[in-house]
Design a protein around this motif. Structure first.
Motif, PDB file in Angstrom:
ATOM      1  N   GLY A 114      -3.615  19.793   2.792  1.00 49.90           N
ATOM      2  CA  GLY A 114      -2.186  19.995   3.350  1.00 49.90           C
ATOM      3  C   GLY A 114      -1.757  19.225   4.286  1.00 49.90           C
ATOM      4  O   GLY A 114      -2.380  18.412   4.945  1.00 49.90           O
ATOM      5  N   HIS A 121       3.507  27.510   7.651  1.00 48.56           N
ATOM      6  CA  HIS A 121       3.431  27.732   6.149  1.00 48.56           C
ATOM      7  C   HIS A 121       2.993  29.171   6.069  1.00 48.56           C
ATOM      8  O   HIS A 121       2.679  30.003   6.840  1.00 48.56           O
ATOM      9  CB  HIS A 121       1.990  26.949   5.986  1.00 48.56           C
ATOM     10  CG  HIS A 121       2.226  25.419   5.817  1.00 48.56           C
ATOM     11  ND1 HIS A 121       2.294  24.562   6.943  1.00 48.56           N
ATOM     12  CD2 HIS A 121       2.351  24.599   4.868  1.00 48.56           C
ATOM     13  CE1 HIS A 121       2.406  23.563   6.525  1.00 48.56           C
ATOM     14  NE2 HIS A 121       2.474  23.458   5.316  1.00 48.56           N
ATOM     15  N   ASP A 125       1.100  29.887   0.503  1.00 49.25           N
ATOM     16  CA  ASP A 125       0.657  28.349   0.486  1.00 49.25           C
ATOM     17  C   ASP A 125      -0.770  27.869   0.873  1.00 49.25           C
ATOM     18  O   ASP A 125      -1.405  26.866   0.369  1.00 49.25           O
ATOM     19  CB  ASP A 125       1.632  27.591   1.036  1.00 49.25           C
ATOM     20  CG  ASP A 125       3.187  27.649   0.460  1.00 49.25           C
ATOM     21  OD1 ASP A 125       2.931  27.876  -0.700  1.00 49.25           O
ATOM     22  OD2 ASP A 125       4.231  27.440   1.053  1.00 49.25           O
ATOM     23  N   LYS A 128      -3.762  27.972  -1.179  1.00 50.25           N
ATOM     24  CA  LYS A 128      -3.820  27.132  -2.326  1.00 50.25           C
ATOM     25  C   LYS A 128      -4.643  25.791  -1.876  1.00 50.25           C
ATOM     26  O   LYS A 128      -5.178  24.809  -2.679  1.00 50.25           O
ATOM     27  CB  LYS A 128      -2.539  26.479  -2.569  1.00 50.25           C
ATOM     28  CG  LYS A 128      -1.666  27.569  -3.296  1.00 50.25           C
ATOM     29  CD  LYS A 128      -0.341  27.203  -3.719  1.00 50.25           C
ATOM     30  CE  LYS A 128       0.521  28.343  -4.249  1.00 50.25           C
ATOM     31  NZ  LYS A 128       1.828  27.901  -4.353  1.00 50.25           N
TER      32      LYS A 128
END
Length: 325
Positions: A114, A121, A125, A128
């Motif tokens: 990321g 965030h 999210d 993931k």
């Protein structure tokens, strides 16, 4: 003049006797127990410490992995407690959807696939991401942990659910007072007996908010620790305990410890009486207070029969050392 000198000599001797008797470990008892071991970040990938700064991406300089554990994960915490940790330290960040992510770095780019600031965030999210994505021991030729960390970033709520009665030390990574308020709300919703097993340290401003909102909780900031230690060094010989040393964590660098009046047992008893917990950490060299007791050489500097706390980044080594004593 002679009478004055006699009085002065008598006063000096009396003061010296008082200081000695008030700070000697003679006649002082402590619980006959092993040290309380605090695993900093849990079992993690070790890295080359040479030249590390606050901006260094430590995942890009790990040593060849000896295990698959990633810091700040449920599996790492489970392994840490199993190895012998009494307390595990973890790092948190607030998320945009009102949760707390357990993750070390301020940004995602070093360890994960990321990008950007962690707290900007949502937890959905962050779940993931592959938190093992950026680890390499050979300058980027191979990434031995890539693909093994997908979905492993936990929430603080998940940690509490997984370990309903085990103690933790929370590291608040920001200096945002709002983070202290959010964490206080979460902690005050817990049963008192659970809340009593959690401690926190971090930025001065969120810790001040947290300390006021959860007054029974042991908290510490860098500034409060310095005031505690410097105050104690200045007048702890009297037996008085500085206000900053009450209901707090006291990180004691192993090279500073001998300067503390009554070290170790009388000092530890005084901290106990103030509702505080002291942890010996690695040597202080003018940087931060995050080094641990991470080598046999450092552990050998502990006093015989030491029964206070110690912080380490090497829980497996420390546990083995304690078993071999």
């Amino acid at each position: 003049m002679r009478r004055f000198l006699r009085y002065a000599f008598f006063a000096i001797v009396t003061l010296a006797v008082f200081v000695f008797l008030n700070n000697t470990d003679l006649f002082v008892s402590r619980p006959d127990r092993e040290p309380i071991v605090l695993a900093h970040r849990g079992i993690a990938q070790r890295y080359d410490l040479a030249g590390v700064t606050n901006d260094t991406c430590t995942a890009s300089r790990i040593l060849p992995p000896k295990h698959d554990y990633l810091e700040n994960t449920i599996a790492s915490m489970q392994a840490s407690f199993k190895a012998g940790a009494d307390i595990v330290e973890l790092d948190i960040h607030p998320t945009t959807d009102g949760q707390f992510a357990v993750f070390h770095d301020w940004t995602l780019d070093c360890r994960t696939d990321g990008h950007g600031v962690t707290r900007e965030h949502s937890m959905a999210d962050l779940k993931k991401l592959d938190i093992g994505y950026g680890y390499t021991a050979d300058g980027g030729k191979t990434y031995p942990l890539r693909g093994r960390g997908v979905g492993l970033m936990p929430t603080f709520a998940e940690v509490l659910e997984t370990f309903p009665d085990l103690p933790f030390l929370i590291n608040i990574k920001s200096n945002d007072p709002d983070e202290g308020s959010k964490l206080a709300a979460l902690l005050n919703a817990l049963p008192p007996e659970r809340r009593s097993t959690i401690m926190a340290y971090g930025g001065d401003r969120p810790i001040a908010i947290l300390r006021a909102a959860v007054p029974a909780m042991k908290t510490m900031s860098r500034a409060s620790l310095k005031r505690c230690l410097l105050g104690y060094i200045a007048y702890g010989w009297t037996g008085a305990i500085p206000g900053e040393c009450h209901s707090t964590l006291v990180f004691v660098p192993i090279n500073v410890a001998p300067w503390l009046w009554g070290w170790p047992n009388r000092f530890l008893n005084r901290m106990d009486s103030a509702g505080s917990t002291a942890f010996v950490i690695g040597p202080y060299n003018g940087g931060d207070f995050s080094t641990g007791m991470d080598s046999v050489e450092e552990l050998s500097r502990l006093p015989k029969h030491y029964s206070g706390g110690m912080l380490t980044n090497e829980i497996e080594m420390v546990a083995a050392w304690l078993r071999a004593k």
